[in-house]
Design a protein around this motif. Structure first.
Motif, PDB file in Angstrom:
ATOM      1  N   ALA A  18      30.298  33.004  38.871  1.00  0.00           N
ATOM      2  CA  ALA A  18      31.211  32.416  39.856  1.00  0.00           C
ATOM      3  C   ALA A  18      30.734  31.034  40.283  1.00  0.00           C
ATOM      4  N   ALA A  19      29.420  30.847  40.351  1.00  0.00           N
ATOM      5  CA  ALA A  19      28.861  29.566  40.781  1.00  0.00           C
ATOM      6  C   ALA A  19      29.264  28.446  39.826  1.00  0.00           C
ATOM      7  N   LEU A  47      38.511  38.049  36.566  1.00  0.00           N
ATOM      8  CA  LEU A  47      37.873  37.425  37.728  1.00  0.00           C
ATOM      9  C   LEU A  47      37.123  38.454  38.573  1.00  0.00           C
ATOM     10  N   GLY A  48      36.842  39.615  38.004  1.00  0.00           N
ATOM     11  CA  GLY A  48      36.143  40.680  38.733  1.00  0.00           C
ATOM     12  C   GLY A  48      34.789  40.263  39.280  1.00  0.00           C
ATOM     13  N   GLY A  49      34.112  39.345  38.585  1.00  0.00           N
ATOM     14  CA  GLY A  49      32.793  38.897  39.025  1.00  0.00           C
ATOM     15  C   GLY A  49      32.843  37.705  39.963  1.00  0.00           C
ATOM     16  N   VAL A  50      34.043  37.281  40.332  1.00  0.00           N
ATOM     17  CA  VAL A  50      34.198  36.101  41.186  1.00  0.00           C
ATOM     18  C   VAL A  50      34.545  36.541  42.609  1.00  0.00           C
ATOM     19  N   GLY A  79      41.572  41.848  37.747  1.00  0.00           N
ATOM     20  CA  GLY A  79      40.347  42.233  38.453  1.00  0.00           C
ATOM     21  C   GLY A  79      40.034  41.316  39.622  1.00  0.00           C
ATOM     22  N   VAL A  80      41.058  40.671  40.157  1.00  0.00           N
ATOM     23  CA  VAL A  80      40.849  39.681  41.212  1.00  0.00           C
ATOM     24  C   VAL A  80      40.446  40.380  42.510  1.00  0.00           C
ATOM     25  N   GLN A  81      39.313  39.969  43.063  1.00  0.00           N
ATOM     26  CA  GLN A  81      38.822  40.567  44.303  1.00  0.00           C
ATOM     27  C   GLN A  81      39.713  40.167  45.477  1.00  0.00           C
ATOM     28  N   PRO A  82      39.847  41.061  46.469  1.00  0.00           N
ATOM     29  CA  PRO A  82      40.736  40.797  47.613  1.00  0.00           C
ATOM     30  C   PRO A  82      40.491  39.454  48.298  1.00  0.00           C
ATOM     31  N   PHE A  97      50.473  32.174  39.636  1.00  0.00           N
ATOM     32  CA  PHE A  97      49.751  32.976  38.652  1.00  0.00           C
ATOM     33  C   PHE A  97      50.352  34.370  38.515  1.00  0.00           C
ATOM     34  N   VAL A  98      50.095  34.984  37.364  1.00  0.00           N
ATOM     35  CA  VAL A  98      50.484  36.371  37.126  1.00  0.00           C
ATOM     36  C   VAL A  98      49.204  37.196  37.268  1.00  0.00           C
ATOM     37  N   PHE A  99      49.288  38.308  38.009  1.00  0.00           N
ATOM     38  CA  PHE A  99      48.108  39.137  38.263  1.00  0.00           C
ATOM     39  C   PHE A  99      48.288  40.538  37.708  1.00  0.00           C
ATOM     40  N   ALA A 100      47.158  41.141  37.349  1.00  0.00           N
ATOM     41  CA  ALA A 100      47.138  42.543  36.947  1.00  0.00           C
ATOM     42  C   ALA A 100      45.855  43.150  37.514  1.00  0.00           C
ATOM     43  N   PRO A 101      45.907  44.441  37.879  1.00  0.00           N
ATOM     44  CA  PRO A 101      44.699  45.071  38.413  1.00  0.00           C
ATOM     45  C   PRO A 101      43.589  45.221  37.361  1.00  0.00           C
ATOM     46  N   ARG A 102      43.974  45.635  36.135  1.00  0.00           N
ATOM     47  CA  ARG A 102      42.965  45.932  35.107  1.00  0.00           C
ATOM     48  C   ARG A 102      43.274  45.199  33.792  1.00  0.00           C
ATOM     49  N   GLU A 103      42.271  45.179  32.925  1.00  0.00           N
ATOM     50  CA  GLU A 103      42.412  44.487  31.639  1.00  0.00           C
ATOM     51  C   GLU A 103      43.552  45.038  30.792  1.00  0.00           C
TER      52      GLU A 103
END
Length: 116
Positions: A18-19, A47-50, A79-82, A97-103
């Motif tokens: 993320a950094a 983006l789960g790790g961001v 995987g976008v964090q809240p 953007f288009v979002f999805a919970p999982r891969e």
């Protein structure tokens, strides 16, 4: 900083640092990210790790979307964090953007529509 995986329905890009995404001085990260998707039309970004998004991170994601738009492509973030989703909502980029919970759901959204 990121990894790339080829799937049947598109390219899966996983942001591992993320950094690096958020570092405004890191043009090399941005350039190598754009290079990885060059010539692609279907990209899912994990983006789960961001857990934080700076203006630089936002700019990179917007730039990625623009590149894919120019190629008549599609980008799905998953995987976008809240906390990141909240920021994108505040900046009204949640509509861009288009979002999805999982891969698997992201890849499903990338699939070309069957032509009758």
């Amino acid at each position: 900083a990121f990894s790339v995986r080829e799937q049947t329905d598109g390219l899966v890009l996983r942001i591992e640092d993320a950094a690096a995404l958020n570092d405004f001085r890191s043009n090399s990260f941005r350039d190598s990210l754009y290079e990885a998707v060059d010539g692609r039309t279907r990209v899912a970004v994990d983006l789960g790790g961001v857990d934080f998004l700076s203006s630089s991170g936002v700019a990179i994601l917007v730039g990625l979307r623009r590149r894919l738009d120019r190629a008549q492509g599609k980008l799905v973030l998953f995987g976008v964090q809240p906390v990141v989703l909240d920021l994108l909502r505040i900046t009204r980029l949640d509509q861009y953007f288009v979002f999805a919970p999982r891969e698997d759901q992201a890849l499903e959204l990338l699939r070309p529509l069957p032509t009758a």
